[in-house]
Design an enzyme around this catalytic site. Structure first.
Site, mmCIF file in Angstrom:
data_model
loop_
_atom_site.group_PDB
_atom_site.id
_atom_site.type_symbol
_atom_site.label_atom_id
_atom_site.label_comp_id
_atom_site.label_asym_id
_atom_site.label_seq_id
_atom_site.Cartn_x
_atom_site.Cartn_y
_atom_site.Cartn_z
ATOM 1 C CG ASP A 63 58.022 24.933 60.800
ATOM 2 O OD1 ASP A 63 58.817 25.953 60.125
ATOM 3 O OD2 ASP A 63 57.157 24.501 60.698
ATOM 4 C CG ASP A 65 54.366 27.719 60.722
ATOM 5 O OD1 ASP A 65 54.718 27.976 59.725
ATOM 6 O OD2 ASP A 65 54.164 26.767 61.526
ATOM 7 C CG ASP A 142 45.766 20.684 60.741
ATOM 8 O OD1 ASP A 142 46.130 21.547 61.798
ATOM 9 O OD2 ASP A 142 46.730 20.260 60.222
#
Ligand code: ATP
Ligand code: MG
Length: 438
Positions: A63, A65, A142
């Site tokens: 994945d 980003d 985060d």
């Protein structure tokens, strides 16, 4: 002291290509195309988040980003396979076949707790929609390990928060004040545990401490978001270690209160749940499909069975009916925490209600179970129970064997006697029950 303090307080540490192991071989060709096209158009173009982290760990990320200073509209004008999504904060999704690359414009952080407008009463972020620069974008992320930016311009990594070292030391550290960051978004507690389970990282003491006493904040998170998070926690191939961590940090009970209560009281049930999670992880590792309804069924099983007994004592009904009714009620309770779509709850209830039927091994109705559309899942469920001693192993063997048999052998197994000439044997008339119950 770690450099995880104030927004905009520092220049990044830049780790040049020879000093790190993030190779372009670890980045999908689609993600590379997007990175290069943005760069060639004159924008800043970084891979960020799990893609960089997992590449550093040789985990072959799936994945990707991307973060850029191009606005969503500017991104869209560069790609014809691009869709803008999200109302509050617009993201660009660029599609290559089945792969979707997410491109986000740098965002200014909303992590000043004194900025009343950006937070609700519990401290959650409600507004997070201002474009910014990379040195603002980093502070809204985060964990430090998720805040590394891989620059396609020269293949260096930009690190504002000490994430590079934290990945090397396998530590999960929240950026900024841990307690405040968890209040802003309580889902970060689940993310901490998820990354710890998947990556084998240690959750930093500051984070562990901040989690204590704040787990109840998960009750304020929308149930739909928790379902998404449930999928990530339990379907990514690390469900077993993640489950132990969720319990260790008192988070599992926030997600599945009824299940947690039974787990505390029933060692066998705990064993069953663990076996199911291991089994599920193995399926993922073998490239097989997993459905959330199976694990949800496992979690609900003991609460459902107990309630079914109560309902059966109250009113005359079959065991299957009582299980069906009880799973309906237990699921309804569970939905208050995690909203489970109907396409999973309906087959789950069927799977659970079929369990008593495995105990009958004679006759046509028993044999017909093999044709039931939920047979496979119900059989797997029963098999798992037998592995931990919750179902009769002889029954498990029977149902395993009959699946491999020819129609003739099967008829024998179920004691269906065919008569010579194909004539049906005269049926004995059943005595009507005199009671009015139907
Ligand atoms: P994975 O893809 O393995 O689940 P990831 O770190 O890429 O891990 P995503 O959910 O894809 O996680 O998010 C991408 C990045 O966006 C994260 O690495 C993090 O920097 C940021 N992010 C995502 N969710 C949050 C959140 N709740 N709070 C702050 N930052 C977040
Ligand atoms: Mg990601």
């Amino acid at each position: 002291m770690k450099n995880t303090g104030n927004p905009g307080s520092a220049a990044p540490k830049i780790i040049p290509r020879p000093d790190h192991n993030v190779s372009r071989n670890e980045i999908s060709s689609a993600a590379l195309k997007v990175l290069y096209r943005l760069h060639k158009a004159g924008y800043q173009s970084f891979l960020v988040g799990g893609g960089v982290r997992d590449a550093m760990l040789d985990l072959h990320p799936k994945d990707f980003d991307i973060a850029t200073d191009a606005t969503p509209e500017e991104v869209r004008s560069l790609f014809n396979n691009c869709r803008l999504i999200g109302r509050r904060f617009r993201l660009a999704h660029i599609r290559y076949g089945r792969e979707i690359i997410e491109v986000a414009t740098f965002r200014a952080s909303a992590n000043h707790e004194d900025d009343d407008e950006a937070h609700d009463r519990e401290g959650r972020i409600v507004r997070d929609n201002v474009y910014g620069t990379i040195d603002e974008d980093v502070w809204r992320r985060d964990f430090t390990c998720n805040a590394l930016y891989y620059n396609i311009a020269d293949f260096s990594i930009w690190d504002y928060v000490g994430g590079f070292e934290d990945v090397q030391n396998k530590r999960l550290v929240l950026i900024g004040d841990a307690e405040q960051r968890l209040r802003e978004d309580p889902v970060r507690m689940l993310r901490a545990v998820r990354f710890a389970g998947k990556l084998g990282f240690t959750i930093d003491d500051t984070v562990v401490k901040a989690m204590q006493g704040q787990t109840g904040l998960l009750a304020n998170v929308p149930a739909a978001r928790l379902f998404d998070e449930f999928l990530k926690l339990f379907q990514s191939g690390f469900a077993a270690p993640t489950f132990e961590l969720l319990r260790e940090h008192a988070l599992f009970g926030e997600l599945f209160p009824a299940t947690e209560q039974e787990l505390r009281e029933d060692e066998k049930f705990l064993e069953f749940v663990r076996a199911a999670l291991q089994n599920s992880d193995k399926r993922v590792a073998d490239g097989k499909s997993v459905t959330p309804m199976f694990l949800l069924g496992v979690f609900m099983w003991l609460p459902v069975r107990k309630l079914a007994e109560i309902r059966r004592a109250e009113e005359k009904m079959s065991e299957s009916q009582s299980l069906n009714l009880a799973s309906y009620e237990i699921v309804a309770q569970q939905q208050r925490r995690i909203s489970i779509p109907k396409r999973f709850t309906v087959p789950m209830r069927e799977m659970l209600s079929l369990q008593p039927r495995f105990t009958t091994v004679r006759g046509k109705r028993a044999m017909n179970l093999l044709e039931h559309r939920r047979f496979r899942a119900a059989y797997d469920f029963m098999l798992l129970q037998s592995e931990v001693g919750l179902a009769d192993p002889a029954l498990a063997k029977f149902w395993t064997d009959v699946q491999k048999q020819s129609p003739d052998e099967r008829a024998k197994s179920f004691e269906l006697h065919s008569t010579p000439g194909g004539k049906r044997r005269p049926r004995r008339r059943r005595r009507r029950k005199s009671s009015g119950a139907s």
